[in-house]
Design a protein around this motif. Structure first.
Motif, PDB file in Angstrom:
ATOM      1  N   GLY A  18      -8.393   0.345  -3.440  1.00 43.36           N
ATOM      2  CA  GLY A  18      -7.728  -0.541  -2.493  1.00 43.36           C
ATOM      3  C   GLY A  18      -6.364  -0.014  -2.089  1.00 43.36           C
ATOM      4  O   GLY A  18      -5.990  -0.087  -0.912  1.00 43.36           O
ATOM      5  N   SER A  19      -5.624   0.521  -3.056  1.00 45.66           N
ATOM      6  CA  SER A  19      -4.321   1.106  -2.731  1.00 45.66           C
ATOM      7  C   SER A  19      -4.464   2.245  -1.736  1.00 45.66           C
ATOM      8  O   SER A  19      -3.704   2.348  -0.773  1.00 45.66           O
ATOM      9  N   ALA A  20      -5.456   3.099  -1.966  1.00 43.63           N
ATOM     10  CA  ALA A  20      -5.662   4.231  -1.062  1.00 43.63           C
ATOM     11  C   ALA A  20      -5.999   3.757   0.350  1.00 43.63           C
ATOM     12  O   ALA A  20      -5.456   4.265   1.344  1.00 43.63           O
ATOM     13  N   ILE A  21      -6.873   2.776   0.448  1.00 37.95           N
ATOM     14  CA  ILE A  21      -7.238   2.242   1.770  1.00 37.95           C
ATOM     15  C   ILE A  21      -6.034   1.569   2.425  1.00 37.95           C
ATOM     16  O   ILE A  21      -5.745   1.785   3.607  1.00 37.95           O
ATOM     17  N   GLY A  22      -5.321   0.747   1.664  1.00 45.35           N
ATOM     18  CA  GLY A  22      -4.159   0.040   2.204  1.00 45.35           C
ATOM     19  C   GLY A  22      -3.055   0.974   2.656  1.00 45.35           C
ATOM     20  O   GLY A  22      -2.445   0.768   3.714  1.00 45.35           O
ATOM     21  N   ILE A  23      -2.797   2.023   1.872  1.00 52.55           N
ATOM     22  CA  ILE A  23      -1.778   2.997   2.265  1.00 52.55           C
ATOM     23  C   ILE A  23      -2.218   3.737   3.524  1.00 52.55           C
ATOM     24  O   ILE A  23      -1.406   4.015   4.413  1.00 52.55           O
ATOM     25  N   GLY A  24      -3.503   4.027   3.633  1.00 47.90           N
ATOM     26  CA  GLY A  24      -4.004   4.679   4.834  1.00 47.90           C
ATOM     27  C   GLY A  24      -3.803   3.814   6.073  1.00 47.90           C
ATOM     28  O   GLY A  24      -3.373   4.302   7.124  1.00 47.90           O
ATOM     29  N   ALA A  52       4.533   1.444   4.530  1.00 49.94           N
ATOM     30  CA  ALA A  52       3.442   2.389   4.264  1.00 49.94           C
ATOM     31  C   ALA A  52       3.134   2.499   2.771  1.00 49.94           C
ATOM     32  O   ALA A  52       1.978   2.641   2.379  1.00 49.94           O
ATOM     33  N   GLY A  53       4.150   2.423   1.927  1.00 51.60           N
ATOM     34  CA  GLY A  53       3.948   2.605   0.498  1.00 51.60           C
ATOM     35  C   GLY A  53       3.688   1.348  -0.299  1.00 51.60           C
ATOM     36  O   GLY A  53       3.336   1.416  -1.483  1.00 51.60           O
ATOM     37  N   ALA A  54       3.826   0.198   0.316  1.00 53.40           N
ATOM     38  CA  ALA A  54       3.693  -1.069  -0.420  1.00 53.40           C
ATOM     39  C   ALA A  54       2.363  -1.226  -1.165  1.00 53.40           C
ATOM     40  O   ALA A  54       2.352  -1.702  -2.308  1.00 53.40           O
ATOM     41  N   PRO A  55       1.221  -0.838  -0.602  1.00 47.22           N
ATOM     42  CA  PRO A  55      -0.043  -1.059  -1.319  1.00 47.22           C
ATOM     43  C   PRO A  55      -0.224  -0.208  -2.585  1.00 47.22           C
ATOM     44  O   PRO A  55      -1.184  -0.409  -3.318  1.00 47.22           O
ATOM     45  N   LEU A  56       0.685   0.690  -2.845  1.00 47.90           N
ATOM     46  CA  LEU A  56       0.569   1.531  -4.040  1.00 47.90           C
ATOM     47  C   LEU A  56       0.656   0.729  -5.332  1.00 47.90           C
ATOM     48  O   LEU A  56       0.049   1.089  -6.343  1.00 47.90           O
ATOM     49  N   THR A  57       1.359  -0.377  -5.308  1.00 45.42           N
ATOM     50  CA  THR A  57       1.605  -1.129  -6.542  1.00 45.42           C
ATOM     51  C   THR A  57       0.335  -1.708  -7.163  1.00 45.42           C
ATOM     52  O   THR A  57       0.294  -1.931  -8.371  1.00 45.42           O
ATOM     53  N   GLN A  58      -0.701  -1.936  -6.362  1.00 42.66           N
ATOM     54  CA  GLN A  58      -1.934  -2.480  -6.919  1.00 42.66           C
ATOM     55  C   GLN A  58      -2.545  -1.516  -7.941  1.00 42.66           C
ATOM     56  O   GLN A  58      -3.190  -1.953  -8.896  1.00 42.66           O
ATOM     57  N   ALA A  97      -4.513  -5.084  -1.614  1.00 46.68           N
ATOM     58  CA  ALA A  97      -3.919  -3.851  -1.091  1.00 46.68           C
ATOM     59  C   ALA A  97      -4.337  -3.601   0.355  1.00 46.68           C
ATOM     60  O   ALA A  97      -3.537  -3.151   1.177  1.00 46.68           O
ATOM     61  N   ILE A  98      -5.589  -3.896   0.676  1.00 42.07           N
ATOM     62  CA  ILE A  98      -6.061  -3.714   2.050  1.00 42.07           C
ATOM     63  C   ILE A  98      -5.336  -4.685   2.984  1.00 42.07           C
ATOM     64  O   ILE A  98      -4.863  -4.298   4.063  1.00 42.07           O
ATOM     65  N   ALA A  99      -5.234  -5.956   2.579  1.00 43.59           N
ATOM     66  CA  ALA A  99      -4.506  -6.943   3.388  1.00 43.59           C
ATOM     67  C   ALA A  99      -3.047  -6.538   3.537  1.00 43.59           C
ATOM     68  O   ALA A  99      -2.452  -6.666   4.619  1.00 43.59           O
ATOM     69  N   GLN A 100      -2.477  -6.016   2.469  1.00 45.06           N
ATOM     70  CA  GLN A 100      -1.086  -5.583   2.512  1.00 45.06           C
ATOM     71  C   GLN A 100      -0.910  -4.404   3.469  1.00 45.06           C
ATOM     72  O   GLN A 100       0.084  -4.329   4.194  1.00 45.06           O
ATOM     73  N   LEU A 127       3.644 -11.520   0.279  1.00 46.22           N
ATOM     74  CA  LEU A 127       2.637 -12.560   0.041  1.00 46.22           C
ATOM     75  C   LEU A 127       1.280 -11.941  -0.282  1.00 46.22           C
ATOM     76  O   LEU A 127       0.554 -12.430  -1.152  1.00 46.22           O
ATOM     77  N   CYS A 128       0.942 -10.878   0.422  1.00 46.32           N
ATOM     78  CA  CYS A 128      -0.318 -10.179   0.127  1.00 46.32           C
ATOM     79  C   CYS A 128      -0.291  -9.611  -1.293  1.00 46.32           C
ATOM     80  O   CYS A 128      -1.309  -9.611  -1.985  1.00 46.32           O
ATOM     81  N   GLU A 129       0.858  -9.146  -1.716  1.00 51.93           N
ATOM     82  CA  GLU A 129       1.031  -8.582  -3.058  1.00 51.93           C
ATOM     83  C   GLU A 129       0.810  -9.625  -4.142  1.00 51.93           C
ATOM     84  O   GLU A 129       0.324  -9.320  -5.232  1.00 51.93           O
ATOM     85  N   THR A 130       1.163 -10.859  -3.847  1.00 50.64           N
ATOM     86  CA  THR A 130       1.093 -11.933  -4.835  1.00 50.64           C
ATOM     87  C   THR A 130      -0.314 -12.099  -5.393  1.00 50.64           C
ATOM     88  O   THR A 130      -0.481 -12.386  -6.584  1.00 50.64           O
ATOM     89  N   ILE A 131      -1.317 -11.905  -4.578  1.00 47.29           N
ATOM     90  CA  ILE A 131      -2.703 -12.041  -5.048  1.00 47.29           C
ATOM     91  C   ILE A 131      -2.979 -11.043  -6.175  1.00 47.29           C
ATOM     92  O   ILE A 131      -3.578 -11.390  -7.191  1.00 47.29           O
ATOM     93  N   ALA A 132      -2.529  -9.807  -6.003  1.00 50.99           N
ATOM     94  CA  ALA A 132      -2.737  -8.796  -7.038  1.00 50.99           C
ATOM     95  C   ALA A 132      -1.968  -9.146  -8.310  1.00 50.99           C
ATOM     96  O   ALA A 132      -2.480  -8.966  -9.422  1.00 50.99           O
ATOM     97  N   LEU A 133      -0.761  -9.654  -8.155  1.00 54.04           N
ATOM     98  CA  LEU A 133       0.022 -10.055  -9.329  1.00 54.04           C
ATOM     99  C   LEU A 133      -0.665 -11.186 -10.088  1.00 54.04           C
ATOM    100  O   LEU A 133      -0.744 -11.159 -11.319  1.00 54.04           O
TER     101      LEU A 133
END
Length: 143
Positions: A18-24, A52-58, A97-100, A127-133
């Motif tokens: 998901g992180s890879a897709i979201g970063i893409g 661009a880098g935000a989805p990496l945290t997942q 991550a994809i939503a993010q 907010l999108c990140e919150t789901i992963a947390l």
């Protein structure tokens, strides 16, 4: 074969996908926004790298949950539960991550065009990140 340990590995793998897709997705938005800035002789905001880098945290959340799951003393007693936990939490982190990434792409576009609104755009990304947390924390509690 311990299916619970497979679940522990799967949680990180799916979250990382998901992180890879979201970063893409977010990266495409940032690059497109920079291109438009260059074409219009406007300064290209480096701040778009944040989107661009935000989805990496997942991936990090998946790794932390993987460690918690594999360290659990209950993993051998209930392997089906841990396999399900790994798949479910991994998928929720993946989708987060994809939503993010999509929100980050939109934020990049808006910020580059207007030069305004960074705090509002990053709130939506958060907010999108919150789901992963939530997935990580609730998964750790379930361990």
């Amino acid at each position: 074969m311990n299916w619970g340990m497979i679940g522990a590995g799967v949680v990180m793998g799916i979250a990382a996908m998901g992180s890879a897709i979201g970063i893409g997705i977010a990266g495409q938005g940032a690059i497109g926004a920079w291109k438009r800035c260059y074409l219009n002789n406007k300064p290209a905001p480096f701040l778009l790298v944040v989107f661009a880098g935000a989805p990496l945290t997942q991936t990090i959340y998946g790794f932390l949950l993987m460690n918690a799951m594999s360290a659990s003393t209950k993993i051998t007693a209930n392997p089906a539960f841990y396999l399900g936990l790994g798949v479910a939490c991994g998928l929720s982190m993946c989708m987060s991550a994809i939503a993010q990434g999509k929100a980050g792409a939109a934020g990049s576009d808006a910020l580059a065009e207007t030069g305004k609104g960074f705090s509002q755009y990053i709130m939506v990304v958060g907010l999108c990140e919150t789901i992963a947390l939530f997935s990580m924390v609730f998964g750790m509690i379930a361990c």
